[in-house]
Design an enzyme around this catalytic site. Structure first.
Site, PDB file in Angstrom:
ATOM      1  N   GLU A   1       8.542 -20.390 -30.006  1.00  0.00           N
ATOM      2  CA  GLU A   1       9.246 -21.664 -30.266  1.00  0.00           C
ATOM      3  C   GLU A   1       9.084 -22.662 -29.193  1.00  0.00           C
ATOM      4  OE1 GLU A   1      10.730 -22.562 -33.252  1.00  0.00           O
ATOM      5  OE2 GLU A   1      10.712 -24.457 -32.070  1.00  0.00           O
TER       6      GLU A   1
ATOM      7  N   GLY B   1      13.806 -36.907  -9.797  1.00  0.00           N
ATOM      8  CA  GLY B   1      15.358 -36.742  -9.711  1.00  0.00           C
ATOM      9  C   GLY B   1      15.852 -35.666  -9.340  1.00  0.00           C
TER      10      GLY B   1
ATOM     11  N   CYS C   1      15.869 -22.293 -20.031  1.00  0.00           N
ATOM     12  CA  CYS C   1      14.523 -22.046 -20.347  1.00  0.00           C
ATOM     13  C   CYS C   1      13.751 -22.296 -19.001  1.00  0.00           C
ATOM     14  CB  CYS C   1      14.093 -22.888 -21.484  1.00  0.00           C
ATOM     15  SG  CYS C   1      15.117 -22.845 -22.945  1.00  0.00           S
TER      16      CYS C   1
ATOM     17  N   ARG D   1      23.957 -24.351 -18.511  1.00  0.00           N
ATOM     18  CA  ARG D   1      23.011 -23.134 -17.657  1.00  0.00           C
ATOM     19  C   ARG D   1      22.400 -23.820 -16.703  1.00  0.00           C
ATOM     20  NH1 ARG D   1      20.792 -20.196 -22.815  1.00  0.00           N
ATOM     21  NH2 ARG D   1      20.749 -22.504 -23.488  1.00  0.00           N
TER      22      ARG D   1
HETATM   23  C1  UGA Z   1      12.398 -26.805 -22.683  1.00  0.00           C
HETATM   24  C2  UGA Z   1      10.712 -27.309 -23.266  1.00  0.00           C
HETATM   25  O1  UGA Z   1      10.606 -28.575 -22.994  1.00  0.00           O
HETATM   26  C3  UGA Z   1      10.634 -26.894 -24.475  1.00  0.00           C
HETATM   27  O2  UGA Z   1       9.307 -27.228 -25.115  1.00  0.00           O
HETATM   28  C4  UGA Z   1      10.829 -25.361 -24.857  1.00  0.00           C
HETATM   29  O3  UGA Z   1      10.812 -25.111 -26.245  1.00  0.00           O
HETATM   30  C5  UGA Z   1      12.035 -25.129 -24.075  1.00  0.00           C
HETATM   31  O4  UGA Z   1      12.532 -25.341 -22.914  1.00  0.00           O
HETATM   32  C6  UGA Z   1      12.478 -23.482 -24.457  1.00  0.00           C
HETATM   33  O5  UGA Z   1      11.918 -22.553 -23.685  1.00  0.00           O
HETATM   34  O6  UGA Z   1      13.108 -23.012 -25.202  1.00  0.00           O
HETATM   35  P1  UGA Z   1      14.614 -27.829 -22.604  1.00  0.00           P
HETATM   36  O7  UGA Z   1      15.224 -26.778 -21.696  1.00  0.00           O
HETATM   37  O8  UGA Z   1      15.410 -28.166 -24.047  1.00  0.00           O
HETATM   38  O9  UGA Z   1      13.115 -27.615 -23.215  1.00  0.00           O
HETATM   39  O10 UGA Z   1      14.564 -29.132 -21.772  1.00  0.00           O
HETATM   40  P2  UGA Z   1      13.661 -30.165 -21.394  1.00  0.00           P
HETATM   41  O11 UGA Z   1      13.543 -31.380 -22.139  1.00  0.00           O
HETATM   42  O12 UGA Z   1      12.267 -29.391 -21.032  1.00  0.00           O
HETATM   43  O13 UGA Z   1      14.128 -30.630 -19.967  1.00  0.00           O
HETATM   44  C7  UGA Z   1      14.237 -29.553 -18.698  1.00  0.00           C
HETATM   45  C8  UGA Z   1      15.027 -30.079 -17.530  1.00  0.00           C
HETATM   46  O14 UGA Z   1      13.906 -30.662 -17.046  1.00  0.00           O
HETATM   47  C9  UGA Z   1      15.847 -31.084 -17.661  1.00  0.00           C
HETATM   48  O15 UGA Z   1      17.028 -30.505 -16.764  1.00  0.00           O
HETATM   49  C10 UGA Z   1      15.709 -32.231 -17.474  1.00  0.00           C
HETATM   50  O16 UGA Z   1      16.624 -33.198 -16.966  1.00  0.00           O
HETATM   51  C11 UGA Z   1      14.292 -32.008 -16.608  1.00  0.00           C
HETATM   52  N1  UGA Z   1      13.349 -32.943 -16.649  1.00  0.00           N
HETATM   53  C12 UGA Z   1      12.714 -33.176 -17.759  1.00  0.00           C
HETATM   54  C13 UGA Z   1      13.050 -33.684 -15.267  1.00  0.00           C
HETATM   55  O17 UGA Z   1      13.950 -33.648 -14.350  1.00  0.00           O
HETATM   56  N2  UGA Z   1      12.194 -34.698 -15.381  1.00  0.00           N
HETATM   57  C14 UGA Z   1      11.591 -35.248 -16.361  1.00  0.00           C
HETATM   58  O18 UGA Z   1      10.419 -35.866 -16.450  1.00  0.00           O
HETATM   59  C15 UGA Z   1      11.626 -34.247 -17.564  1.00  0.00           C
END
Ligand code: UGA
Length: 433
Positions: free
Chosen positions: A146, A253, A260, A330
């Site tokens: 997923e 940032g 995840c 988390r």
């Molecule tokens: C992530 C993956 O993006 C999903 O594709 C995957 O299904 C999911 O893990 C999982 O394994 O279940 P998610 O944990 O919901 O999804 O969050 P993201 O949108 O990937 O962001 C992760 C972290 O990276 C956040 O703390 C966000 O603030 C940070 N981030 C994201 C940055 O610091 N910079 C960015 O440019 C993008």
């Protein structure tokens, strides 16, 4: 089609209701009776935009139900395994106890021809081992990772970028059954990759490792920008125009957190080491370190603007969730920074649009406030640590009358420095002059 979904956390609750929306007859099963009770009345046990509406809509059609009784899985053609695989305590490896327990409980209810489809993120090699257990009863295994993102979970489930089926060689039965489950998804011309177990398990962790690497890459550039006077946000825009690079996931940032990315890269390194391929993933250790260093840098920057001491300072923290549109804390960089500042003697006054309750459970010692106005009252410095829309839209002139000192630290490069400086604020950010 009759479907059971075992495990009703972020992944399972969304998957079960999305499948019901696609027209299937779905039972979501979870050992946590309180969660089952909430979901059964259309309430999501966590904040996820669109999920409460989807739950009430699908519960009302009678196509969706929830239960704590595993025997309700009996008679379903497909059983999705959507339980968590957290990081083991004291180790980088994944804790598979919930996956094992789900299989133990499910196997007695399987019938010949049933398909068990794993969605949980597991170390490569797990599916092969589990397949042997269900083959004994004539059931088939698939690994169907997923890729949903919190905050966009409903959309990502109904319109994913791709579907991946990991199956045994020539298992056309399982491919046919999954095609039927996802018929309306496939009708949108979504690509489908059919592969072996090991590849399907690796696809998931490789995707998360790539995303984590992209974020740490830009945060490494931010570290260099900080000692040269360069601006990492402009650098990201400029390299992002190159279509081979792309601008997405280049927001510098405080770095990545959540349930995840951090645990998945650690579990991936641990598994590769077990298999003798640890060297191939050594760089992920660096990705992890760069990520964690950003939190320290934020604390140091806070100390700098406070004139060298955190102790006794009133520090407003806006944002606690690991990212906007989520109440998940988390491994949240924001909550971690808030806790460190408090441990260093700062009077932290924290707020978040959704994550106060979840934060309180993990960090009961912090002071939480319902609004920005209360959190920022007489603050010596204001920190924006999660880029919620409402924080990006704050008017510096309005905040001016509430704080003691006009000093703002932008932990997510989400504010307009010109606007804040013109309003008389000291503006500091990670990777930006
Ligand atoms: C992530 C993956 O993006 C999903 O594709 C995957 O299904 C999911 O893990 C999982 O394994 O279940 P998610 O944990 O919901 O999804 O969050 P993201 O949108 O990937 O962001 C992760 C972290 O990276 C956040 O703390 C966000 O603030 C940070 N981030 C994201 C940055 O610091 N910079 C960015 O440019 C993008």
């Amino acid at each position: 089609m009759k479907i059971s979904v075992i495990g009703c956390g972020y992944l399972g609750a969304v998957h079960a209701s999305a499948l019901a929306k696609l027209g299937h007859d779905v039972v979501g099963i979870d050992i946590d009776q309180a969660k089952v009770d909430l979901l059964s009345t259309g309430q999501a046990p966590f904040y996820e935009p669109g999920l409460p509406e989807l739950l009430s809509q699908t519960l009302a059609t009678g196509k969706l139900s929830f239960s704590a009784d595993m025997s309700r899985a009996r008679g379903a053609t497909v059983h999705f395994i959507a339980v968590g695989t957290p990081q083991q305590e004291g180790s980088n490896a994944a804790d598979l106890r919930f996956v094992e327990a789900a299989f133990d409980a499910l196997v007695p209810h399987l019938s010949p021809g049933d398909v068990v489809a794993g969605k949980s993120t597991v170390p490569v090699g797990t599916a092969q081992r589990l397949a042997a257990r269900i083959e004994a009863v004539g059931a088939h295994l698939a690994w169907n990772p997923e890729f949903l993102r919190e905050g966009y979970a409903v959309k990502d489930t109904i319109s994913p970028d791709r579907l991946v089926y990991g199956v045994q060689t020539d298992d056309d039965h399982t491919v046919g059954v999954l095609d039927e489950v996802y018929a309306s998804v496939l009708a949108q011309d979504i690509p489908r990759v059919i592969t072996d177990f090991a590849t399907s398990e690796l696809v998931k962790v490789a995707a998360n490792a790539f995303l984590a690497t992209k974020i740490s890459f830009i945060n490494a550039m931010a570290e260099v920008a900080e000692v040269t006077g360069a601006d990492v946000t402009q650098l990201a825009d400029a390299i992002g125009y190159d279509q081979r690079i792309g601008r997405k996931f280049l927001n510098a940032g405080l770095g990545f957190g959540g349930g995840c990315l951090p645990k998945d890269i650690r579990a991936f390194m641990a598994r590769a080491s077990e298999l003798g391929a640890g060297d191939a993933l050594n760089f992920l250790g660096e990705v992890d370190s760069i990520n964690l260093r950003r939190r320290e840098r934020m604390v140091d920057m806070c100390r700098e603007v406070l004139g060298g001491t955190i102790e006794g300072a009133k520090i407003a923290v806006l944002g606690l969730a690991f990212k906007p549109d989520s109440d998940d804390v988390r491994d949240s960089p924001a909550l971690d920074v808030a806790a460190r500042l408090s441990e260093l003697g700062g009077h932290v006054r924290a707020t978040d649009p959704q994550a106060i309750e979840t934060s309180r459970r993990l960090r009961p010692g912090l002071d939480y406030f319902a609004s920005v106005e209360e959190a920022a009252r007489e603050a010596d410095v204001v920190l924006v640590l999660t880029e919620w829309r409402e924080y990006r839209d704050i008017d510096p002139v309005e905040l001016d009358s509430i704080v003691s000192v006009r000093s703002i630290l932008d932990g997510r490069n989400c504010l307009n420095p010109v606007q804040w400086r013109e309003a008389g604020w000291t503006y500091r950010a990670l990777g930006r002059p």
